[in-house]
Write a protein that holds these residues in place. Structure first.
Motif, mmCIF file in Angstrom:
data_model
loop_
_atom_site.group_PDB
_atom_site.id
_atom_site.type_symbol
_atom_site.label_atom_id
_atom_site.label_comp_id
_atom_site.label_asym_id
_atom_site.label_seq_id
_atom_site.Cartn_x
_atom_site.Cartn_y
_atom_site.Cartn_z
ATOM 1 N N PRO A 50 0.843 -1.210 0.000
ATOM 2 C CA PRO A 50 0.000 0.000 0.000
ATOM 3 C C PRO A 50 0.874 1.255 0.000
ATOM 4 C CG PRO A 50 -0.715 -1.546 1.683
ATOM 5 C CD PRO A 50 0.591 -2.063 1.154
ATOM 6 N N PHE A 51 0.429 2.259 -0.691
ATOM 7 C CA PHE A 51 1.177 3.515 -0.788
ATOM 8 C C PHE A 51 1.022 4.303 0.505
ATOM 9 C CE2 PHE A 51 -0.174 2.445 -5.151
ATOM 10 C CZ PHE A 51 1.067 2.321 -5.738
ATOM 11 N N LYS A 52 2.134 4.763 1.054
ATOM 12 C CA LYS A 52 2.119 5.566 2.277
ATOM 13 C C LYS A 52 2.221 7.056 1.948
ATOM 14 C CE LYS A 52 3.804 2.074 5.418
ATOM 15 N NZ LYS A 52 4.418 0.925 4.878
ATOM 16 N N LYS A 53 2.869 7.359 0.833
ATOM 17 C CA LYS A 53 2.988 8.739 0.363
ATOM 18 C C LYS A 53 2.927 8.703 -1.166
ATOM 19 C CE LYS A 53 7.954 8.310 0.774
ATOM 20 N NZ LYS A 53 9.181 8.736 1.376
ATOM 21 N N ILE A 54 2.583 9.817 -1.769
ATOM 22 C CA ILE A 54 2.382 9.813 -3.222
ATOM 23 C C ILE A 54 3.658 9.466 -3.982
ATOM 24 C CG2 ILE A 54 0.371 11.322 -3.196
ATOM 25 C CD1 ILE A 54 2.189 13.633 -4.110
ATOM 26 N N GLU A 55 4.794 9.784 -3.421
ATOM 27 C CA GLU A 55 6.066 9.482 -4.082
ATOM 28 C C GLU A 55 6.302 7.978 -4.239
ATOM 29 O OE1 GLU A 55 6.286 13.511 -2.277
ATOM 30 O OE2 GLU A 55 5.695 11.559 -1.499
ATOM 31 N N ASP A 56 5.628 7.182 -3.419
ATOM 32 C CA ASP A 56 5.769 5.728 -3.495
ATOM 33 C C ASP A 56 5.311 5.166 -4.837
ATOM 34 O OD1 ASP A 56 6.787 5.676 -0.938
ATOM 35 O OD2 ASP A 56 4.915 4.988 0.005
ATOM 36 N N ILE A 57 4.529 5.909 -5.562
ATOM 37 C CA ILE A 57 4.047 5.422 -6.856
ATOM 38 C C ILE A 57 5.211 5.200 -7.826
ATOM 39 C CG2 ILE A 57 3.594 7.626 -8.022
ATOM 40 C CD1 ILE A 57 0.879 6.264 -8.909
ATOM 41 N N MET A 58 6.342 5.855 -7.572
ATOM 42 C CA MET A 58 7.516 5.669 -8.429
ATOM 43 C C MET A 58 8.170 4.298 -8.211
ATOM 44 S SD MET A 58 9.322 9.433 -8.648
ATOM 45 C CE MET A 58 9.250 9.846 -6.912
ATOM 46 N N LYS A 59 7.713 3.541 -7.222
ATOM 47 C CA LYS A 59 8.198 2.181 -7.006
ATOM 48 C C LYS A 59 7.548 1.194 -7.978
ATOM 49 C CE LYS A 59 9.059 2.929 -2.081
ATOM 50 N NZ LYS A 59 8.651 2.563 -0.709
ATOM 51 N N VAL A 60 6.485 1.628 -8.631
ATOM 52 C CA VAL A 60 5.798 0.790 -9.612
ATOM 53 C C VAL A 60 6.591 0.817 -10.912
ATOM 54 C CG1 VAL A 60 3.661 0.489 -10.941
ATOM 55 C CG2 VAL A 60 3.550 1.288 -8.567
ATOM 56 N N LYS A 61 6.854 -0.355 -11.448
ATOM 57 C CA LYS A 61 7.627 -0.459 -12.685
ATOM 58 C C LYS A 61 6.943 0.346 -13.795
ATOM 59 C CE LYS A 61 9.754 -3.671 -15.852
ATOM 60 N NZ LYS A 61 9.969 -5.054 -16.236
ATOM 61 N N GLY A 62 7.729 1.181 -14.461
ATOM 62 C CA GLY A 62 7.211 1.992 -15.557
ATOM 63 C C GLY A 62 6.795 3.394 -15.161
ATOM 64 N N ILE A 63 6.828 3.687 -13.864
ATOM 65 C CA ILE A 63 6.475 5.032 -13.402
ATOM 66 C C ILE A 63 7.705 5.653 -12.759
ATOM 67 C CG2 ILE A 63 4.996 6.414 -11.914
ATOM 68 C CD1 ILE A 63 2.890 4.228 -12.172
ATOM 69 N N GLY A 64 8.252 6.614 -13.445
ATOM 70 C CA GLY A 64 9.449 7.288 -12.960
ATOM 71 C C GLY A 64 9.161 8.718 -12.562
ATOM 72 N N PHE A 65 10.218 9.479 -12.405
ATOM 73 C CA PHE A 65 10.109 10.864 -11.943
ATOM 74 C C PHE A 65 9.287 11.731 -12.897
ATOM 75 C CE2 PHE A 65 11.681 15.235 -11.475
ATOM 76 C CZ PHE A 65 11.376 15.433 -10.140
ATOM 77 N N LYS A 66 9.492 11.563 -14.197
ATOM 78 C CA LYS A 66 8.759 12.396 -15.166
ATOM 79 C C LYS A 66 7.258 12.156 -15.087
ATOM 80 C CE LYS A 66 12.388 13.052 -18.601
ATOM 81 N NZ LYS A 66 12.791 12.842 -20.001
ATOM 82 N N THR A 67 6.870 10.898 -15.002
ATOM 83 C CA THR A 67 5.443 10.581 -14.885
ATOM 84 C C THR A 67 4.902 11.094 -13.560
ATOM 85 O OG1 THR A 67 5.707 8.614 -16.261
ATOM 86 C CG2 THR A 67 3.725 8.731 -14.906
ATOM 87 N N PHE A 68 5.675 10.906 -12.498
ATOM 88 C CA PHE A 68 5.256 11.402 -11.189
ATOM 89 C C PHE A 68 5.030 12.908 -11.225
ATOM 90 C CE2 PHE A 68 6.451 13.295 -7.076
ATOM 91 C CZ PHE A 68 5.383 12.823 -6.316
ATOM 92 N N GLU A 69 5.907 13.636 -11.849
ATOM 93 C CA GLU A 69 5.762 15.087 -11.950
ATOM 94 C C GLU A 69 4.461 15.478 -12.656
ATOM 95 O OE1 GLU A 69 7.644 17.893 -10.835
ATOM 96 O OE2 GLU A 69 8.365 16.304 -9.515
ATOM 97 N N LYS A 70 4.041 14.669 -13.632
ATOM 98 C CA LYS A 70 2.797 14.952 -14.364
ATOM 99 C C LYS A 70 1.564 14.741 -13.482
ATOM 100 C CE LYS A 70 4.401 13.460 -18.914
ATOM 101 N NZ LYS A 70 4.166 12.464 -19.985
ATOM 102 N N ILE A 71 1.620 13.748 -12.587
ATOM 103 C CA ILE A 71 0.417 13.349 -11.855
ATOM 104 C C ILE A 71 0.392 13.749 -10.384
ATOM 105 C CG2 ILE A 71 -0.019 11.414 -13.402
ATOM 106 C CD1 ILE A 71 1.060 9.551 -11.182
ATOM 107 N N LYS A 72 1.476 14.285 -9.863
ATOM 108 C CA LYS A 72 1.549 14.525 -8.414
ATOM 109 C C LYS A 72 0.438 15.445 -7.890
ATOM 110 C CE LYS A 72 5.006 18.216 -8.437
ATOM 111 N NZ LYS A 72 6.377 18.548 -8.056
ATOM 112 N N GLY A 73 -0.044 16.349 -8.693
ATOM 113 C CA GLY A 73 -1.140 17.220 -8.274
ATOM 114 C C GLY A 73 -2.516 16.574 -8.393
ATOM 115 N N GLU A 74 -2.567 15.393 -9.006
ATOM 116 C CA GLU A 74 -3.836 14.711 -9.249
ATOM 117 C C GLU A 74 -4.055 13.512 -8.333
ATOM 118 O OE1 GLU A 74 -4.461 13.751 -13.456
ATOM 119 O OE2 GLU A 74 -2.754 15.027 -13.919
ATOM 120 N N ILE A 75 -3.064 13.168 -7.505
ATOM 121 C CA ILE A 75 -3.174 11.946 -6.703
ATOM 122 C C ILE A 75 -3.039 12.217 -5.219
ATOM 123 C CG2 ILE A 75 -2.375 10.424 -8.558
ATOM 124 C CD1 ILE A 75 0.398 10.397 -7.232
#
Length: 81
Positions: A50-75
């Motif tokens: 389970p995700f504890k903070k939104i940055e944890d989503i970058m632990k999912v294969k295929g989701i890196g910093f660039k994708t995180f930057e796009k979605i961080k305001g939406e999650i």
């Protein structure tokens, strides 16, 4: 009056954040930069991690910093965020 209510509901939904611990495949797929495969990977990942903070989503294969930057305001990870 009915049109105004529909418009208000639309605006609320437009700016509502997606809880990545509870979101459906469709909700995750709607995020900028997240397609069907990444949405499915998020759901699979969160079953055991389970995700504890939104940055944890970058632990999912295929989701890196660039994708995180796009979605961080939406999650979010908690209902009260």
């Amino acid at each position: 009056m009915k049109k105004l209510l529909i418009l208000i509901l639309f605006m609320v939904c437009l700016f509502a954040k997606v809880n990545i611990n509870k979101a459906t495949l469709k909700e995750l797929d709607s995020l900028n930069g997240i397609g069907f495969k990444k949405a499915a990977a998020i759901i699979e990942f969160r079953k055991t991690h389970p995700f504890k903070k939104i940055e944890d989503i970058m632990k999912v294969k295929g989701i890196g910093f660039k994708t995180f930057e796009k979605i961080k305001g939406e999650i979010k990870v908690k209902d009260n965020d």
